[in-house]
Design an enzyme around this catalytic site. Structure first.
Site, short mmCIF file in Angstrom:
data_model
loop_
_atom_site.label_atom_id
_atom_site.label_comp_id
_atom_site.label_asym_id
_atom_site.label_seq_id
_atom_site.Cartn_x
_atom_site.Cartn_y
_atom_site.Cartn_z
N HIS A 1 0.86 -1.19 0.00
CA HIS A 1 0.00 0.00 0.00
C HIS A 1 0.88 1.23 0.00
O HIS A 1 1.95 1.23 0.63
CB HIS A 1 -0.92 0.00 1.23
N ASP B 1 -7.90 -5.67 0.15
CA ASP B 1 -8.38 -6.52 -0.93
C ASP B 1 -7.95 -7.97 -0.80
O ASP B 1 -8.37 -8.83 -1.57
CB ASP B 1 -7.89 -5.98 -2.28
N1 CMC Z 1 4.31 -7.55 -4.76
C1 CMC Z 1 5.65 -7.50 -4.93
N2 CMC Z 1 6.39 -6.38 -4.82
C2 CMC Z 1 5.74 -5.24 -4.51
C3 CMC Z 1 4.34 -5.20 -4.32
C4 CMC Z 1 3.62 -6.41 -4.45
N3 CMC Z 1 2.31 -6.43 -4.26
N4 CMC Z 1 3.97 -3.94 -4.04
C5 CMC Z 1 5.09 -3.20 -4.06
N5 CMC Z 1 6.17 -3.99 -4.34
C6 CMC Z 1 7.57 -3.56 -4.42
C7 CMC Z 1 7.84 -2.81 -5.71
O1 CMC Z 1 8.31 -3.67 -6.73
C8 CMC Z 1 8.88 -1.81 -5.28
O2 CMC Z 1 10.13 -2.45 -5.24
P1 CMC Z 1 11.49 -1.62 -5.56
O3 CMC Z 1 11.58 -0.58 -4.49
O4 CMC Z 1 12.55 -2.65 -5.49
O5 CMC Z 1 11.28 -1.03 -6.92
C9 CMC Z 1 8.50 -1.47 -3.83
O6 CMC Z 1 7.78 -2.62 -3.35
C10 CMC Z 1 7.61 -0.23 -3.70
O7 CMC Z 1 6.53 -0.38 -4.61
P2 CMC Z 1 5.82 0.83 -5.36
O8 CMC Z 1 5.10 0.30 -6.56
O9 CMC Z 1 6.84 1.91 -5.59
O10 CMC Z 1 4.83 1.32 -4.24
P3 CMC Z 1 3.58 2.21 -4.46
O11 CMC Z 1 3.32 2.88 -3.18
O12 CMC Z 1 3.74 3.05 -5.67
O13 CMC Z 1 2.43 1.13 -4.81
C11 CMC Z 1 0.64 -0.37 -4.66
C12 CMC Z 1 1.43 0.73 -3.95
C13 CMC Z 1 -0.62 -0.68 -3.82
C14 CMC Z 1 0.16 0.13 -6.04
C15 CMC Z 1 1.51 -1.63 -4.82
O14 CMC Z 1 1.92 -2.09 -3.55
C16 CMC Z 1 0.82 -2.73 -5.60
O15 CMC Z 1 0.87 -2.73 -6.84
N6 CMC Z 1 0.15 -3.73 -4.90
C17 CMC Z 1 -0.61 -4.75 -5.57
C18 CMC Z 1 -1.96 -4.21 -5.99
C19 CMC Z 1 -2.90 -4.03 -4.82
O16 CMC Z 1 -3.06 -4.90 -3.98
N7 CMC Z 1 -3.59 -2.88 -4.79
C20 CMC Z 1 -4.61 -2.56 -3.79
C21 CMC Z 1 -4.22 -1.44 -2.88
S1 CMC Z 1 -5.32 -1.31 -1.45
C22 CMC Z 1 -6.87 -0.94 -2.12
C23 CMC Z 1 -6.90 0.31 -2.91
O17 CMC Z 1 -6.30 1.31 -2.54
O18 CMC Z 1 -7.58 0.33 -3.94
#
Ligand code: CMC
Length: 431
Positions: A308, A366
């Protein structure tokens, strides 16, 4: 809001600028850069808004480190345990928990707005039968501005109020009808003697040939899912609603924009993606393979329902959701649900893995919601529409707050331009 004695100093191109610093009631201080371009001729750069506050708000507060979510100051676990969705709607919209008579009146108002304009049925019929319910919802909610002309004038507080009530009241009918249309069954009209969650379940599962008896434990679980998704401050879809509304667009168009944004798998679409992932993993012994894929930088696969932007400790909604999943499966006598087993083992193994611990990745709301919804009888395609109907009150509350704010101006981000500078047009034969 401003602490006059707090400032930040910024030096750009040898010149020093004093920037005001605002202190919120909770959360980090905010550096006010509104005059920066005028004074210093520079922009700030923050793709994804990781460090930028786009507005002030009094609705919802999240402390990502503590895993805390407050609506108007009330913790989400207390609201999920002691309150119910329509009371939380009132709280989000009006700022305080209602007195008994106010709640009764609010519930009556919402109940009396649940029917859709009869002609909207023809609008549904324009979609292909196999259309995703989210595609139908984006279209139908946008089309409300063509059916409810008397609540589109955003300068009139009464019309804004009516639009808010209509959106919250009609969204279960809209989502249920998207489901019915998708499955080829006749639309079921709302019933005023049922509570909000029971009404939604009945509109989804009742058929003319057989009445659907609403199980009170399932309707309580449904209501809790609505409550847990009701608002989440300035997330992508809420910011979309605010940006769309900053131009003065009507509320139905703005909420349709929010639904479109919510659909993506990084946001509300994650619940569908998560259940599909649990299905693909299939059995506990395959979990290590998927954990390795999630860690592999060359593989686009991510653990859906994990991570998140704001929560870096745990998602308080996920805790309640996990408990609800156990209760619902127990009630339905679904023992040894393979997806729940895979989910629990996946959560355990991922949390023990240094990759997820270092990046502070935890199950989000989720991760368990899809298991509950599937057990209730919903197909995966309905998971995100249910999120959208729950989040409507959050979008509407944030929209109302924004319109009433005298500081409201059109949202217009700047950019870091890296393209060509001026060059002369070349005729096609000379290129
Ligand atoms: N699985 C594996 N690696 C992950 C994941 C994951 N679910 N989420 C983040 N990472 C890694 C990512 O690869 C990155 O690594 P590095 O620093 O080495 O590049 C690091 O963690 C930070 O990730 P980010 O994408 O920069 O983080 P963000 O804050 O931009 O993204 C997120 C947040 C929710 C989009 C992301 O964690 C994600 O894609 N999760 C899976 C989708 C999901 O479950 N979404 C629902 C969110 S809660 C409900 C809602 O808000 O709608």
């Amino acid at each position: 809001m401003t602490d006059s004695n707090k400032t930040a100093t910024l030096t750009v191109h040898g010149e020093t600028y004093e920037l005001p610093v605002h202190s919120p009631t909770a959360g980090p201080d905010v550096i006010d850069i509104r005059k920066l371009y005028g004074d210093a001729g520079v922009f700030t750069y923050d793709p994804g808004f990781t460090s930028t506050a786009s507005c002030d708000s009094t609705i919802t507060y999240i402390d990502g480190e503590k895993g805390e979510l407050l609506h108007r100051g009330y913790p989400i676990d207390q609201l999920a345990g002691k309150s119910h969705f329509l009371e939380v709607c009132y709280l989000l919209l009006y700022g305080e928990l209602p007195q008994a008579k106010d709640l009764e009146q609010f519930e009556t108002t919402i109940t009396r707005h649940t029917m859709l304009h009869e002609q909207m049925q023809y609008f549904y019929r324009g979609f292909r039968r196999d259309a995703h319910p989210m595609a139908i919802m984006v279209g139908v909610v946008g089309a409300m501005s063509a059916f409810y002309h008397d609540s589109t004038d955003i300068s009139d507080p009464h019309q804004r109020e009516v639009a808010s009530h209509r959106l919250i009241a009609k969204m279960p009918t809209i989502a249920a009808w998207a489901f019915k249309y998708h499955t080829g069954q006749p639309f079921v009209y709302p019933r005023n003697d049922l509570d909000y969650a029971s009404n939604f379940l009945r509109m989804c599962f009742s058929v003319p040939a057989e009445e659907y008896e609403v199980n009170p434990i399932l309707s309580r679980a449904m209501d809790r899912i609505f409550t847990l998704h009701a608002d989440h401050e300035q997330n992508a879809s809420t910011s979309t609603v605010r940006l769309a509304s900053s131009s003065g667009a009507n509320p139905f168009a703005c909420i349709a924009a929010g639904i479109a944004c919510l659909w993506g798998p990084a946001h509300g679409g994650a619940n569908q993606a998560c259940l599909e992932m649990l299905e693909e993993i299939g059995s506990v012994d395959r979990i290590p393979e998927f954990i390795e894929r999630a860690k592999d930088k060359n593989d686009p696969f991510r653990l859906m329902g994990f991570g998140h932007r704001v929560y870096k400790n745990f998602d308080p909604r996920a805790k309640v959701m996990k408990q609800s999943a156990d209760e619902v499966l127990d009630l339905l006598g679904i023992e040894d649900n393979p997806k729940l087993q895979v989910a629990k083992a996946l959560e355990k193994q991922a949390l023990e893995d240094p990759y997820f611990a270092e990046k502070k990745l935890f199950p989000n709301v989720d991760f368990y919601s899809g298991i509950i919804l599937e057990a209730m009888g919903f197909p995966t395609s309905m998971f995100t529409p249910i999120f959208a109907l729950s989040r409507t009150v959050g979008w509407v509350s944030q929209w109302k707050e924004m319109i009433a704010d005298p500081q409201n101006k059109i949202g217009r981000p700047r950019q870091l331009y890296l393209g060509e500078t001026t060059r002369d047009y070349v005729d096609i034969e000379n290129r």
